[in-house]
Design a protein around this motif. Sequence first.
Motif, short mmCIF file in Angstrom:
data_model
loop_
_atom_site.label_atom_id
_atom_site.label_comp_id
_atom_site.label_asym_id
_atom_site.label_seq_id
_atom_site.Cartn_x
_atom_site.Cartn_y
_atom_site.Cartn_z
N PRO A 58 0.81 -1.23 0.00
CA PRO A 58 0.00 0.00 0.00
C PRO A 58 0.84 1.27 0.00
O PRO A 58 0.38 2.32 -0.50
N ALA A 59 2.06 1.18 0.54
CA ALA A 59 2.92 2.37 0.59
C ALA A 59 3.36 2.82 -0.80
O ALA A 59 3.69 3.99 -1.00
N LEU A 60 3.36 1.90 -1.76
CA LEU A 60 3.73 2.27 -3.13
C LEU A 60 2.80 3.34 -3.68
O LEU A 60 3.22 4.20 -4.47
N TYR A 61 1.54 3.28 -3.26
CA TYR A 61 0.54 4.19 -3.83
C TYR A 61 0.65 5.61 -3.30
O TYR A 61 -0.06 6.50 -3.77
N TRP A 62 1.55 5.84 -2.34
CA TRP A 62 1.88 7.20 -1.95
C TRP A 62 2.75 7.85 -3.02
O TRP A 62 2.83 9.07 -3.12
N HIS A 63 3.40 7.02 -3.82
CA HIS A 63 4.36 7.51 -4.81
C HIS A 63 3.89 7.33 -6.25
O HIS A 63 4.21 8.15 -7.11
N PHE A 64 3.15 6.27 -6.51
CA PHE A 64 2.65 5.99 -7.86
C PHE A 64 1.21 5.51 -7.77
O PHE A 64 0.88 4.72 -6.90
N ALA A 65 0.39 5.95 -8.71
CA ALA A 65 -1.03 5.62 -8.66
C ALA A 65 -1.31 4.16 -8.98
O ALA A 65 -2.33 3.61 -8.56
N SER A 66 -0.40 3.52 -9.72
CA SER A 66 -0.64 2.14 -10.16
C SER A 66 0.65 1.51 -10.65
O SER A 66 1.67 2.21 -10.82
N LYS A 67 0.61 0.23 -10.89
CA LYS A 67 1.77 -0.45 -11.48
C LYS A 67 2.05 0.10 -12.87
O LYS A 67 3.21 0.25 -13.28
#
Length: 214
Positions: A58-67
């Motif tokens: 979930p922390a990825l979505y602080w930086h990118f909206a999606s894969k």
Amino acid sequence: MSSGKPARRKRSPQKQRSGDRTGARDAILAAAHQLFAARGYSGTSTIAIAEQVGMRAPALYWHFASKEAILFAIIERSFADFHRSLRFTADGPEARLTELVRSYVTFQLEQSPETAVFSSYPALSMLGNILTEEHQDQLRAMQREVYELFKECLTSGAVSGEFRIGDTSVTAFAMISLCEYVNTWAQQGGKRTPREIAAEYVVFALRMAGVAGY
């Protein structure tokens, strides 16, 4: 009593967050680049990317909206590196075409297979249907910038009489294809160096442009 040493300024929380965010984005892109190249886009999950950088998915979505956004950011960065590598500063159409073709071919031959996945036209054609329409439009715009460099150079040479070309658009696309596919046969560490191969491709391009003496 003062120690005589200047006091260290502390970064503001906002600057710290900005620096941390940039560092996190770079780490995510590096990890995703490696995983996409090794496993393919569909074979790489956001969980795998997150684990690679030591964070929860979930922390990825602080930086990118999606894969998909991560993929496009990698492509965008790879194209930026490619565009910066193209030399187009010499005076005169023949010298500029020489510089452009030499730098294009050299870049193609010196990049790693992992990098080529995200900057070569053949590889991107396979990734194109993964991108959103907006990102596909941006990708086409970036690719068109390369075409415009060739077209501008060829048109200038045709107007000055240095080049004898029937159709500058067709010739521009032909030269781009010539440069783009060089790494389908030339291997890194082969008998011919990138510089030597690039010199041969310059001769091919000048012949295509109808330059006298070639």
